[in-house]
Design an enzyme around this catalytic site. Structure first.
Site, PDB file in Angstrom:
ATOM      1  N   LYS A  71       0.827  -1.204   0.000  1.00 16.49           N
ATOM      2  CA  LYS A  71       0.000   0.000   0.000  1.00 16.49           C
ATOM      3  C   LYS A  71       0.864   1.257   0.000  1.00 16.49           C
ATOM      4  O   LYS A  71       0.674   2.158  -0.828  1.00 16.49           O
ATOM      5  CB  LYS A  71      -0.917  -0.029   1.236  1.00 16.49           C
ATOM      6  CG  LYS A  71      -1.783   1.208   1.386  1.00 16.49           C
ATOM      7  CD  LYS A  71      -2.720   1.110   2.582  1.00 16.49           C
ATOM      8  CE  LYS A  71      -4.007   0.388   2.274  1.00 16.49           C
ATOM      9  NZ  LYS A  71      -4.881   1.115   1.317  1.00 16.49           N
ATOM     10  N   ARG A 122      -3.135   2.663   8.728  1.00 16.59           N
ATOM     11  CA  ARG A 122      -3.348   1.334   8.139  1.00 16.59           C
ATOM     12  C   ARG A 122      -2.055   0.544   8.191  1.00 16.59           C
ATOM     13  O   ARG A 122      -0.970   1.079   8.004  1.00 16.59           O
ATOM     14  CB  ARG A 122      -3.787   1.459   6.679  1.00 16.59           C
ATOM     15  CG  ARG A 122      -5.189   2.013   6.472  1.00 16.59           C
ATOM     16  CD  ARG A 122      -5.511   2.064   4.989  1.00 16.59           C
ATOM     17  NE  ARG A 122      -6.881   2.524   4.743  1.00 16.59           N
ATOM     18  CZ  ARG A 122      -7.216   3.792   4.522  1.00 16.59           C
ATOM     19  NH1 ARG A 122      -6.285   4.746   4.538  1.00 16.59           N
ATOM     20  NH2 ARG A 122      -8.472   4.104   4.289  1.00 16.59           N
ATOM     21  N   GLY A 144      -6.637 -10.411   7.906  1.00 16.17           N
ATOM     22  CA  GLY A 144      -6.508 -10.998   9.239  1.00 16.17           C
ATOM     23  C   GLY A 144      -5.526 -10.244  10.100  1.00 16.17           C
ATOM     24  O   GLY A 144      -5.298 -10.591  11.242  1.00 16.17           O
ATOM     25  N   MET A 157      -4.246  -6.110  11.281  1.00 23.66           N
ATOM     26  CA  MET A 157      -4.998  -5.036  11.942  1.00 23.66           C
ATOM     27  C   MET A 157      -6.025  -4.349  11.045  1.00 23.66           C
ATOM     28  O   MET A 157      -5.810  -4.170   9.866  1.00 23.66           O
ATOM     29  CB  MET A 157      -4.026  -3.978  12.464  1.00 23.66           C
ATOM     30  CG  MET A 157      -4.668  -3.109  13.527  1.00 23.66           C
ATOM     31  SD  MET A 157      -3.740  -1.614  13.815  1.00 23.66           S
ATOM     32  CE  MET A 157      -4.173  -0.665  12.381  1.00 23.66           C
ATOM     33  N   ARG A 185      -4.508  -0.853  -7.507  1.00 28.46           N
ATOM     34  CA  ARG A 185      -3.893  -2.190  -7.433  1.00 28.46           C
ATOM     35  C   ARG A 185      -4.321  -2.972  -8.668  1.00 28.46           C
ATOM     36  O   ARG A 185      -5.289  -2.587  -9.344  1.00 28.46           O
ATOM     37  CB  ARG A 185      -4.322  -2.919  -6.164  1.00 28.46           C
ATOM     38  CG  ARG A 185      -5.817  -3.095  -6.051  1.00 28.46           C
ATOM     39  CD  ARG A 185      -6.204  -3.726  -4.734  1.00 28.46           C
ATOM     40  NE  ARG A 185      -7.656  -3.601  -4.580  1.00 28.46           N
ATOM     41  CZ  ARG A 185      -8.307  -3.836  -3.451  1.00 28.46           C
ATOM     42  NH1 ARG A 185      -7.650  -4.171  -2.359  1.00 28.46           N
ATOM     43  NH2 ARG A 185      -9.618  -3.721  -3.398  1.00 28.46           N
ATOM     44  N   HIS A 217     -13.954 -44.297 -12.537  1.00 35.52           N
ATOM     45  CA  HIS A 217     -14.264 -44.649 -13.921  1.00 35.52           C
ATOM     46  C   HIS A 217     -14.982 -43.500 -14.616  1.00 35.52           C
ATOM     47  O   HIS A 217     -14.614 -43.073 -15.714  1.00 35.52           O
ATOM     48  CB  HIS A 217     -15.120 -45.920 -13.933  1.00 35.52           C
ATOM     49  CG  HIS A 217     -15.524 -46.346 -15.314  1.00 35.52           C
ATOM     50  ND1 HIS A 217     -16.728 -46.003 -15.884  1.00 35.52           N
ATOM     51  CD2 HIS A 217     -14.847 -47.072 -16.229  1.00 35.52           C
ATOM     52  CE1 HIS A 217     -16.784 -46.519 -17.098  1.00 35.52           C
ATOM     53  NE2 HIS A 217     -15.667 -47.170 -17.339  1.00 35.52           N
ATOM     54  N   SER A 268       7.525 -43.233 -17.927  1.00 38.02           N
ATOM     55  CA  SER A 268       6.394 -42.322 -17.887  1.00 38.02           C
ATOM     56  C   SER A 268       5.770 -42.452 -16.497  1.00 38.02           C
ATOM     57  O   SER A 268       5.385 -43.538 -16.086  1.00 38.02           O
ATOM     58  CB  SER A 268       5.383 -42.674 -18.970  1.00 38.02           C
ATOM     59  OG  SER A 268       4.250 -41.849 -18.836  1.00 38.02           O
ATOM     60  N   CYS A 298       2.137 -39.245 -17.338  1.00 40.12           N
ATOM     61  CA  CYS A 298       0.853 -39.466 -18.004  1.00 40.12           C
ATOM     62  C   CYS A 298      -0.280 -39.582 -16.995  1.00 40.12           C
ATOM     63  O   CYS A 298      -1.395 -39.915 -17.346  1.00 40.12           O
ATOM     64  CB  CYS A 298       0.915 -40.704 -18.889  1.00 40.12           C
ATOM     65  SG  CYS A 298       1.244 -42.210 -17.969  1.00 40.12           S
ATOM     66  N   TYR A 353       8.417 -34.322 -21.212  1.00 42.48           N
ATOM     67  CA  TYR A 353       7.078 -33.924 -21.632  1.00 42.48           C
ATOM     68  C   TYR A 353       6.070 -34.243 -20.535  1.00 42.48           C
ATOM     69  O   TYR A 353       6.352 -35.011 -19.612  1.00 42.48           O
ATOM     70  CB  TYR A 353       6.675 -34.652 -22.924  1.00 42.48           C
ATOM     71  CG  TYR A 353       6.459 -36.130 -22.728  1.00 42.48           C
ATOM     72  CD1 TYR A 353       5.216 -36.626 -22.314  1.00 42.48           C
ATOM     73  CD2 TYR A 353       7.500 -37.029 -22.904  1.00 42.48           C
ATOM     74  CE1 TYR A 353       5.040 -37.970 -22.087  1.00 42.48           C
ATOM     75  CE2 TYR A 353       7.329 -38.380 -22.678  1.00 42.48           C
ATOM     76  CZ  TYR A 353       6.091 -38.855 -22.272  1.00 42.48           C
ATOM     77  OH  TYR A 353       5.906 -40.187 -22.032  1.00 42.48           O
TER      78      TYR A 353
END
Lengths: 914, 914
Positions: free
Chosen positions: A25, A95, A104, A106, A355, A477, A800, A866, A886
């Site tokens: 900030k 702040r 969470g 202040m 922001r 399945h 694999s 895979c 890969y």
């Protein structure tokens, strides 16, 4: 040491680069100030001070007091107001602000500087006594709570300040705070202060400087409150980062007249279009805009549409012009869409925050691609701007957002399940596969609802728009087959009670009957009663040839982004596909090969299942081989289809994996039918099924264990592969078969199966007269395989990783039985579902061991993945990092994997630079 | 370089220390020669020559020919015979001889030196033409096969020499070789030579020197034949060891008169008693003694018993005396029981071989202990002389050996299963648990036969002498519970067809009915029809107090050996025990604590199962806690019993492990009964059972996953443990509870369960007023636990490896479903059953990773093993080597583990010295 950084009067000592010191900030406020943007001036006490404070037994470092004093004076000077002044008092907000946003910590304190003296100044300045006292009582309440710590005593007790407020409203006979007048509010201030004295034994500080130091101390203390510590632990934020404190002059959007407040986006966060977009309210504070009690006005005429509400552009054209210019400036300066907050106080515009704005997947893609075209960012940056998972929004049909919202508001959400197959679909529900086929055959959209699916349901699943099950997990399945078919699929809806007999399903008291419409969202897991229309994906329409790419700007954005990703990535991307159609789709999505063809999925197609069952039930080798020889031509045709589609790309074909009992029916009726077909007694068939029964089929007689005990099966499959390869090669198509032996735990298993494959390959290739180069490798899916990968690599041409099974065995956890998984995620025992994202701390170690040992034996060993994780971005990044060649995933996840692979590459590059 | 070592004439150039150079046989022949023992002289060509031969392209090193010549001359001189001499020809045998015995290498060649000239000398010397020609034809046949390589052409063809022999016998009309006379044999020699010429195109070498070099070359070549290479690979023998060649003068036990041959043991190999024991035959060759065609005579009068056969002591008292002296000398010299071979040629004794003799478990113990007492060997050596598994013979009842042999001869062996619970038992078979109880109640010995056992069978199992099942593996319910109860147990007899309705079991055509006697051997897995009496174990009688230790020499031997083992070992030995009785037995066997108390086993006792089921079926927390509170007093009493017995020793208690459905009935009748008892409908109960059903219960909702979802269960168990501990401590007994959380895969699981345990412990201990120190640790039984052991160790006071589950998950293999395990062992994919001996190459790596990571976090972390492997010697050695603190095993394996631990310690020490 400098501890305090001033911003204001067009100049700031900090900048956006100083986030570590000033927090997010503070750094952005400084940056905006330097850009000449009107920001309420103030100063930031650095996070370094926070650390010194804690290192030195919660004492401020020497010189800080003086530095803060000095900055306060500067602030007074810039504002022409004075802290504690009875005529023109300086009021500030306090702040916290850490390097990253930390909910969470202040709460904010507003209106600091008010006391019984300065309140007079505020009244004089605003000519609004009620407004001033409302500010005052809010300040006392906030300060009393946050700084002094007057909180409810027990969990169930209400806030002591709220209690007093309620009592007063009751006494006055009013419902709303607005029913109280200035005198009431004045009295509240007195009562609040008395309550503080009574409960805490301290006086409310009248001295603004005392107020300020109290607030600064509270911010620093909040860095180590329980909530903040817990948040840091969960998010791996080091406690050494500390928090900064921002002290900033108050501006009021509710200070009549010509005051207001609003939020805006520099581009459209829903579509990504380059248009200024926002909402505002006159005479309001920030929270009023988001609270929904008053309807905010559109920020400009373009945005008005049919609305009667007057826009800021109309109401305050000068201010609007200024605001739009600032937005443009910020968008360009930060080179990203900004979410900004502004306040207009008595005709003067102040920017309170900027922001990076949140956005939909569509918008993220459009903005990133647009910004490259605008020259704002490089291609590499554009790639890193989007979440690979957001591609689902571009690829899959989604529910019409309005219709969905409406349905949710009307309480139509029936339940939620696991989001197994993304996309959205609506249809009439049916409870069995034959019905699904029949209804679909007469043109109905159907959703197939089953307790769980089995191979017998394949045709029905294929006919349905979507699949919904009460049981089973992400690798059940239904999920596996559904995903591969590209079906919308929601599984494991535990709350769903399905009654096949009555043809209805129930959640609590809601009954949905056969033929009723249900809409399911496989991206979110939502199951909604009724029909919600879907919005089709243009990208998919182009890929499926229903739309020309040049006619779709979304497709053009997608295609550009993907081509940039392909330039950036090192990792190859293959697909898991069993059928030519799936393979074709995958290629359109950019797949570079098949990483996994599950041959057993072919076993369920059409009449083949009969031959499979014949083979299983064979009493002797002869009958078995006869049955196998019936399967051979089917398998061969399948492989020929795949090889043709994959022309020149590698095709990994896995030999039979599931335990044989999976191919046999389990319901009495089906058993009787099969017995009749096979010409044996039901009792005998039941006995056979019983003899194949396993206590833990996942750990049973499957994978290469089948091929070792029944080498004839492997031989038949090898014959189908190589005959297909040779025949297709003769058509002039380049064929690269890679035979994969599943579930190897010991190199000797691979040796045995390789012997079978090589013998058949030699015979078939020699007699064909064509030259085929092929590989024989193994799936690494058991801990033991990873641990002995050095030995296995001696015999394997490739590895694999089957991360589904590897996760199951490493965790000792069957995905389908993990009914406690939601509990575990909720309790944060696991951060993520290990079946969705690779568990890098546990399973990842084994994968790494396997890669290292494998490459030690064979430095050029081809290594891929895979398992289902192959299409999940964090897992793809992991695969990149440990040096795989890969990843392979279901066709619809191929673009996601390509993007994730590019990001992994770029992150690595950026890290090396840094 | 010296390549050839002579032995003979009372002196040898080698010794028994030169096994690496001369091979085992050559070194022992040299040693005996040096001891002044009459050994047929000869010489050994060293294994070094073999290596040089292979290094140099299969050429002999320079100078070897001359050296062999020289030694041959020396041999001729010592024997007064000449190689190739027509009057007194020197005949030799040629044998290979590696460092370790290697069956599958070259066969022996006897009678080398015979040809058409020297045969005349042999006839002259022996005055036995038939004998001489028999030697000759045997030599030609052997040489033709082994050296020249004339072998059957196909697999199914018979040996070409045997074919000629058969043809001749057929022509002569005789059945046996003995039917052929000298002329026939002479003709055979001619025919054999002609066959060699015909098939191989070479002449049979007449020159004895040529014969000799041919044989030497054949021995060296045999080192690299397929069989030898395969044997070396399987047994990890380096090919660089090479083989030596032994050339030794022939002696004949069949050279009438006063000739004979025999084998003897320096101590009784069956009982271990120190008495000379052996058999011999006059006018015979070595193979006649073992072939069984003639009944061998006892070697001495003591051994004769009722036999009419004349002993060597009577027949040739002088020779016998000389032989006995030699035996004594060898026994003392080698400090171990020797298995010797001797031949008497024309009244002269020759020793052909001495080697360490095989022996029974009883004998091994007795000899080792005796030899320490005789001062022959040190205690450490005695410990290494016995196989820990042999202790089973001392501890368990065994079948009367004669009765068993008789039954086997009579074809009474019904089938073989897995040897799950050692010992032997006979009894009438019953097919269900209530019958077992009832029959046992009226004094019958029963064997409980079940397809597989379940918790409902506990009482019947306890009442039975033995348990026999058709299904299930070494860690099945029957095996685990049976072993812990100390029951004889044979499981997984796949061939067994059990028909509960008919109350009979069948293997092929053999039907055994209820009430018929069956005898089962849980050490070998044999199932025998009929009643075989058992021989009780004296050690067990002493341990159970039925016999005084001082009255049993076997017990004294056992006790001495165990006390030496305890001095030598570093590893602690605990036991797996659930009940005070089991713990008491284990302590008598030397257990030093409880390594695993499975609390759920207590759940099945008596009426508790009702409360357990009530808890599972509870609809709300209240009902659940009510049911749990009923269980509490039972659990507490159990723990009190254990704590009392284990006074001062640690007791590891594992919280609930198995999935809840294991506690519910699965048969319709039992379901109906339970429903009635619980006052709910059968349908509802079935639905509940169905909802708890798991596809893979081994990977399901079990272990700490239960305690995390139902913390009340853990809390109840913790309460029972700590209330029991406090109450027993008040009795003045020292209590050391260690609470073990099972199936932890992530440290957060342990943290959650520890919170529950610690909270209860604090409350109970604080309010009791006594001080109890306790540990909370975890079972390492998942790959992920081992891989993240560094994190888990932060929270764990101890680790205990659950190697059953760890093996299952590492291999991805359910023990109960591994029907292909026998195939895998047969194909040598696995060398050993990984559920019996720790798979050191795979699972062992994970165990090692866990130990290293755990100790890195906590250097003094207590680490043990409580899986079934904890009582298996090679696994115990592994546990020692990687630095565990203790092993834990079932009570009856405690002595085995103690001995194995001592051996591990001594082997390590010996290795360090070497």
């Amino acid at each position: 040491m400098k501890g305090v950084y001033f911003f204001g009067g067009g100049k700031a000592e900090g900048s956006s680069k100083m986030k570590n010191l000033l927090g997010g900030k503070g750094a952005n406020l400084a940056e905006m100030t330097n850009l000449g943007i009107p920001v309420p001036p103030g100063f930031t006490i650095s996070a370094e001070v926070c650390n010194l404070y804690y290192d030195n037994n919660q004492q401020y470092p020497p010189g800080l007091k003086e530095e803060v004093e000095e900055n306060l004076r500067k602030l007074e000077e810039v504002m022409g107001a004075k802290f504690g002044d009875k005529e023109n008092p300086l009021l500030v907000s306090i702040r916290s602000g850490a390097r990253v946003s930390m909910p969470g910590m202040m709460d904010t304190i507003l209106n600091l500087g008010l006391n019984d003296t300065t309140i007079q100044g505020l009244i004089a300045q605003t000519k609004d006594e009620r407004f001033a006292y409302d500010c005052y009582r809010r300040f006392v309440q906030m300060y009393g709570d946050v700084v002094l710590g007057l909180k409810p005593e027990g969990k169930d007790e209400i806030d002591p300040f709220e209690a007093i407020l309620e009592e007063m409203k009751k006494g006055k006979g009013v419902e709303e705070d607005t029913g109280l007048d200035a005198e009431d509010l004045k009295e509240l201030v007195i009562k609040f202060k008395a309550e503080i004295k009574k409960k805490l034994g301290v006086d409310f500080p009248e001295d603004p400087e005392k107020q300020l130091w109290g607030a600064i101390g509270a911010v620093f203390s909040s860095w180590n409150n329980d909530r903040a510590i817990a948040y840091r632990e969960i998010n791996n934020i080091p406690s050494e980062w500390g928090t900064a404190v921002n002290v900033q002059v108050m501006v009021f959007g509710n200070m009549k007249p010509d005051s207001g407040t609003g939020v805006a986006f520099t581009r459209d966060p829903a579509t990504g279009e380059k248009r200024f977009y926002g909402e505002y309210l006159m005479n309001a504070q920030g929270e009023d805009v988001v609270a929904g009690t008053r309807t905010p006005h559109p920020i400009n005429i373009a945005q008005k549409g049919d609305s009667d509400l007057v826009s800021l552009e109309e109401e305050m054209p000068e201010i609007y012009k200024q605001l739009e210019e600032i937005a443009q400036k910020l968008d360009t300066h930060y080179r990203d869409m900004q979410d900004i907050e502004f306040t207009i106080q008595k005709g003067k515009l102040w920017m309170l925050q900027t922001r990076v704005g949140k956005r939909t997947g569509f918008a993220a893609f459009k903005m990133a691609v647009d910004m490259v075209r605008e020259g704002l960012i490089a291609k590499e940056e554009a790639i890193l701007r989007v979440e690979p998972e957001q591609l689902n929004q571009l690829l899959r049909p989604i529910f019409d957002p309005q219709e969905r919202q409406k349905a949710l508001r009307e309480g139509k959400l029936l339940t939620k399940g696991l989001n197994a197959g993304p996309g959205a679909a609506a249809g009439k529900i049916v409870f069995n596969a034959p019905d699904a086929e029949e209804w679909a055959g007469r043109g109905e959209d159907v959703i197939l609802v089953r307790i769980e699916t089995s191979p017998e349901d394949i045709r029905g699943m294929s006919a349905a728009q979507g699949i919904l099950t009460a049981r089973g997990g992400m690798t059940s399945h239904a999920a596996l087959v559904g995903r591969q078919m590209g079906k919308v699929c929601v599984v494991g809806c535990e709350a769903l009670q399905i009654d096949y007999r009555r043809r209805e399903m129930t959640v609590n008291d809601v009954i949905v009957k056969e033929g009723d419409y249900v809409s399911i969202d496989g991206t979110t897991g939502e199951v909604i009663v009724g029909k919600i229309n879907t919005v089709p994906s243009e990208v998919l329409q182009v890929i499926e040839g229903q739309l020309k790419g040049e006619d779709s700007s979304i497709y053009r954005d997608y295609a550009d982004m993907m081509s940039w990703a392909d330039e950036a990535r090192r990792l190859g991307v293959r697909t898991n596909a069993d059928l030519p159609g799936q393979a074709k789709t995958a290629i359109a999505f950019g797949a570079e090969g098949i990483g996994l063809c599950r041959t057993e999925h072919m076993f369920f197609e059409g009449e083949r299942i009969d031959s499979v069952r014949e083979m299983i039930l064979a009493e002797n080798k002869e009958d078995q081989e006869k049955a196998l020889s019936k399967l051979l031509p089917f398998q061969k045709e399948d492989f020929k289809g795949l090889f043709r589609v994959m022309d020149g790309m590698p095709v990994i074909i896995r030999t039979l994996d599931p335990p044989l009992h999976e191919f046999l029916p389990h319901e009495q009726k089906a058993i009787d039918e099969l017995a009749k077909k096979m010409n044996i007694s039901s009792e005998k068939l039941e006995a056979k099924i019983e003899s194949l029964r396993e206590a833990n089929p996942m750990l049973g007689h499957r994978g290469c264990r089948l091929g070792i005990v029944y080498p004839e099966i492997t031989a038949m499959q090898a014959r189908a592969i190589f005959e297909a390869a040779c025949e297709v090669a003769k058509e002039g198509i380049k064929v690269i078969p890679e035979v994969m032996i599943p579930l190897v735990g010991d190199v000797k298993e691979l040796i045995k199966q390789k012997e079978v494959v090589n013998a058949v390959a030699k015979e078939v290739i020699d007699s064909s007269g064509v030259e085929i180069k092929y590989l024989v490798g193994t799936m690494l899916e058991l801990p033991r395989a990873c641990l002995t990968a050095d030995e296995i690599a001696k015999e394997a041409d490739f590895f694999s990783y089957g991360t589904n099974d590897l996760t199951q065995t490493t965790f000792g956890l069957s995905r389908d039985d993990a009914k406690f998984l939601p509990d575990y995620l909720e309790m944060e025992i696991w951060e993520k579902d290990p079946f969705q994202a690779i568990d890098q701390r546990g399973v990842g170690q084994l994968i790494r061991i396997g890669v290292e040992k494998g490459r030690k034996t064979k430095p050029n060993l081809e290594i891929g993945i895979c398992g289902e994780h192959g299409g999940e971005p964090t897992s793809v990044e992991f695969c990149h990092r440990i040096g795989m060649d890969y990843v392979s995933c279901s066709p619809y996840r191929v673009p996601i994997a390509r993007l994730a692979a590019a990001q992994a590459s770029l992150k690595e590059k950026n890290k090396k630079v840094a």
